[in-house]
Design a protein around this motif. Structure first.
Motif, PDB file in Angstrom:
ATOM      1  N   ARG A 123       0.841  -1.198   0.000  1.00  0.00           N
ATOM      2  CA  ARG A 123       0.000   0.000   0.000  1.00  0.00           C
ATOM      3  C   ARG A 123       0.877   1.249   0.000  1.00  0.00           C
ATOM      4  NH1 ARG A 123      -5.472  -0.798  -1.080  1.00  0.00           N
ATOM      5  NH2 ARG A 123      -6.048  -2.861  -0.268  1.00  0.00           N
ATOM      6  N   ASN A 124       0.458   2.227  -0.760  1.00  0.00           N
ATOM      7  CA  ASN A 124       1.267   3.429  -0.923  1.00  0.00           C
ATOM      8  C   ASN A 124       1.568   4.112   0.411  1.00  0.00           C
ATOM      9  OD1 ASN A 124       1.048   2.947  -3.706  1.00  0.00           O
ATOM     10  ND2 ASN A 124      -0.862   4.074  -3.808  1.00  0.00           N
ATOM     11  N   GLN A 140       9.418  -4.839   8.888  1.00  0.00           N
ATOM     12  CA  GLN A 140       8.119  -5.455   9.187  1.00  0.00           C
ATOM     13  C   GLN A 140       7.245  -5.514   7.937  1.00  0.00           C
ATOM     14  OE1 GLN A 140       6.574  -3.087  12.414  1.00  0.00           O
ATOM     15  NE2 GLN A 140       8.249  -3.655  13.788  1.00  0.00           N
ATOM     16  N   LEU A 141       7.279  -4.441   7.152  1.00  0.00           N
ATOM     17  CA  LEU A 141       6.507  -4.414   5.912  1.00  0.00           C
ATOM     18  C   LEU A 141       6.977  -5.503   4.959  1.00  0.00           C
ATOM     19  CD1 LEU A 141       4.421  -3.059   4.047  1.00  0.00           C
ATOM     20  CD2 LEU A 141       6.219  -1.457   3.343  1.00  0.00           C
ATOM     21  N   ALA A 148      -0.800 -15.675   1.969  1.00  0.00           N
ATOM     22  CA  ALA A 148      -0.930 -16.436   3.214  1.00  0.00           C
ATOM     23  C   ALA A 148      -2.241 -16.138   3.918  1.00  0.00           C
ATOM     24  CB  ALA A 148       0.238 -16.110   4.144  1.00  0.00           C
ATOM     25  N   HIS A 149      -2.764 -14.935   3.730  1.00  0.00           N
ATOM     26  CA  HIS A 149      -4.020 -14.519   4.372  1.00  0.00           C
ATOM     27  C   HIS A 149      -3.943 -14.760   5.881  1.00  0.00           C
ATOM     28  CE1 HIS A 149      -6.042 -13.788   0.528  1.00  0.00           C
ATOM     29  NE2 HIS A 149      -5.464 -14.893   0.099  1.00  0.00           N
ATOM     30  N   SER A 150      -2.837 -14.319   6.476  1.00  0.00           N
ATOM     31  CA  SER A 150      -2.631 -14.517   7.907  1.00  0.00           C
ATOM     32  C   SER A 150      -3.162 -13.324   8.696  1.00  0.00           C
ATOM     33  CB  SER A 150      -1.138 -14.687   8.199  1.00  0.00           C
ATOM     34  OG  SER A 150      -0.429 -13.516   7.848  1.00  0.00           O
ATOM     35  N   THR A 175      -3.606  -8.412   8.437  1.00  0.00           N
ATOM     36  CA  THR A 175      -4.864  -7.670   8.464  1.00  0.00           C
ATOM     37  C   THR A 175      -4.649  -6.166   8.508  1.00  0.00           C
ATOM     38  OG1 THR A 175      -5.942  -9.520   9.590  1.00  0.00           O
ATOM     39  CG2 THR A 175      -7.060  -7.375   9.656  1.00  0.00           C
ATOM     40  N   ASP A 176      -3.785  -5.715   9.413  1.00  0.00           N
ATOM     41  CA  ASP A 176      -3.549  -4.274   9.542  1.00  0.00           C
ATOM     42  C   ASP A 176      -2.985  -3.663   8.263  1.00  0.00           C
ATOM     43  OD1 ASP A 176      -4.504  -4.216  12.097  1.00  0.00           O
ATOM     44  OD2 ASP A 176      -2.524  -4.246  13.062  1.00  0.00           O
TER      45      ASP A 176
END
Length: 491
Positions: free
Chosen positions: A434-435, A456-457, A466-468, A472-473
């Motif tokens: 995401r930008n 972290q990114l 993975a849809h972990s 989510t955040d």
């Protein structure tokens, strides 16, 4: 200089086949040393696949190599020459701030370019300083590795090193050097350069080298140069379809930024689309929207036509026949691209087989997404997990009708719903770079010297399917802004 012991320890296994081409295609150079290099990030998994010793690569001597202060044994540093149509204007270019160290032969026998980007002035710098800024090099690292995770053909990033020196742009910025890995740095612009400033034999030598390096399986009975054109068209049709399916906008689709190998290259003013809109442009220099998201397939076809023009002297001795061969090949690009895009869209919607109405189902969904400014990635993610209520489309009459039509379509295929769901999970990422997340990582790095945000990114971007819960955040949208998001070349 390095010795034999260091070569064994680090794993460098360099050759220099490109330097065997005619001399017009490159200049031998030396990188400009930097004062106090510091390793910011190193790609351990990529290094291992290249045959490099990860532990040894953390040494001071290896840092000096990544900074351009030392040359590893077997390297023959060169700057490559190429030309290009930049926003339709043809010009002489070349590596203005990059240096090809050589070609690493991996444990699997693959040949890949190792290039330092930001390593100093070259004969092609055109008045520039040959340096790169930390923000631009970290952006390329983040986006290229995100593209790799998404399964989109791309150059890779091995390392970023700060130079300890300032780079003057609008203001003083931290300098950095990126180590880029590519199948090769052969571009449409390389062939344009040969066509404009070389002889036919120079052009033939370049084409033969390209075939040997990237397309060695040609049938001896074929027109080898027509085969080259056709294979490049196939590769680009597949690549641009992947861009569109992922919502990626390159930003500067000049002919010098289109590779012969079919890899994405040169991450300048690139970004991923949030709300679906084919007219989306992020690049600050693309004032007229030439390289907007919806224009990318057309521009790819235009670039490939320029490539075909360079090959005319090789395609056939008769110019009229050569033009016909080229036109026939180029005319197939649109169909190839559309085939790849449609197949990818079917997968994003869990569709295994083919029906005539599939394109109508897809286009209706995209039309709704544009009308309601629905987020591209999150809409498909919501459909994947059967949570239409998570989209802005939910509750509208047209979405209800579309959803019924889509479910009826799924019921007409043999595969069970569980298989469709898995297909969608494998085709729709949970996250993209995401930008606003990329900008936050770059700001923390540049202004505070805090690289933890970027680390972290990169961790969550490494496995986008993975849809972990950790992801989510990173799928949340940015706050609404009155100012359109813009990206810059960073040159």
């Amino acid at each position: 200089m390095t010795n034999r012991k260091e070569l064994i320890e680090t794993g460098w296994n360099l050759e220099n086949s490109y330097a065997c081409l005619p001399k017009i295609f490159f200049r031998s150079i030396k990188p400009t040393p930097v004062t106090s290099p510091k390793l910011i990030i190193f790609n351990n998994s990529l290094a291992t696949s290249l045959g490099l010793n990860v532990q040894a690569m953390q040494s001071k001597d290896s840092l000096e190599v990544l900074a351009g202060n030392q040359i590893p044994k077997g390297a023959l540093p060169i700057a490559q020459a190429y030309a290009g149509h930049q926003f339709q204007h043809f010009t002489m270019l070349g590596d203005g701030r990059a240096m090809l160290l050589g070609e690493q032969i991996t444990p699997l026998g693959q040949r890949v370019d190792i290039q330092l980007k930001g390593s100093g002035e070259t004969p092609y710098s055109r008045g520039g300083d040959g340096r790169a800024t930390l923000g631009a090099m970290l952006r390329e690292y983040i986006i290229s590795e995100a593209m790799y995770g998404l399964g989109i053909a791309t150059t890779r990033s091995l390392a970023v090193v700060t130079s300890g020196e300032s780079v003057i742009r609008e203001t003083d910025l931290s300098g950095a050097i990126l180590t880029r890995v590519a199948a090769s740095h052969l571009r449409v612009g390389t062939f344009q350069y040969a066509s404009e400033w070389g002889t036919v034999e120079d052009l033939r030598g370049l084409a033969d080298y390209t075939l040997k390096r990237h397309f060695p399986d040609i049938d001896s009975g074929e027109n080898r140069y027509l085969f080259l054109l056709q294979e490049v068209i196939k590769g680009q049709a597949a690549l641009i379809a992947k861009w569109q399916l992922g919502g990626f906008i390159h930003g500067v689709m000049n002919t010098d930024n289109m590779t012969i190998s079919g890899e994405t290259i040169d991450y300048g003013p690139c970004a991923f689309m949030d709300a679906y809109d084919p007219t989306t442009v992020f690049s600050s220099i693309d004032i007229k929207g030439r390289y907007a998201y919806g224009n990318q397939p057309h521009i790819a076809g235009w670039n490939l036509a320029r490539f075909a023009e360079t090959l005319l002297p090789l395609l056939h001795a008769n110019k009229s026949e050569a033009i016909k061969l080229a036109q026939d090949a180029i005319s197939g690009f649109t169909e190839l691209y559309h085939y790849n895009w449609l197949a990818g869209m079917r997968s994003k919607l869990g569709i295994f087989n083919e029906e005539l109405q599939d394109e109508s189902i897809i286009e209706t969904l995209l039309s709704m997404m544009k009308k309601y400014s629905a987020d591209y990635t999150n809409t498909f993610r919501a459909l994947t997990f059967d949570k239409p209520e998570d989209t802005v489309l939910f509750g509208t009459l047209e979405f209800g009708q579309w959803h019924e039509m889509w479910q009826a379509r799924l019921s007409r295929q043999q595969e069970p719903k569980s298989s469709s769901n898995q297909l969608m999970r494998n085709s729709n990422p949970a996250i993209i770079p995401r930008n606003h997340r990329v900008e936050a990582a770059l700001e923390a790095a540049e202004k505070q010297g805090d690289y933890s945000v970027m680390y972290q990114l990169l961790d969550v971007l490494a496995s986008p399917y993975a849809h972990s819960s950790e992801q989510t955040d990173y799928s949340t949208l940015p706050e609404v802004s009155t100012h359109p998001y813009q990206t810059f070349c960073g040159t």
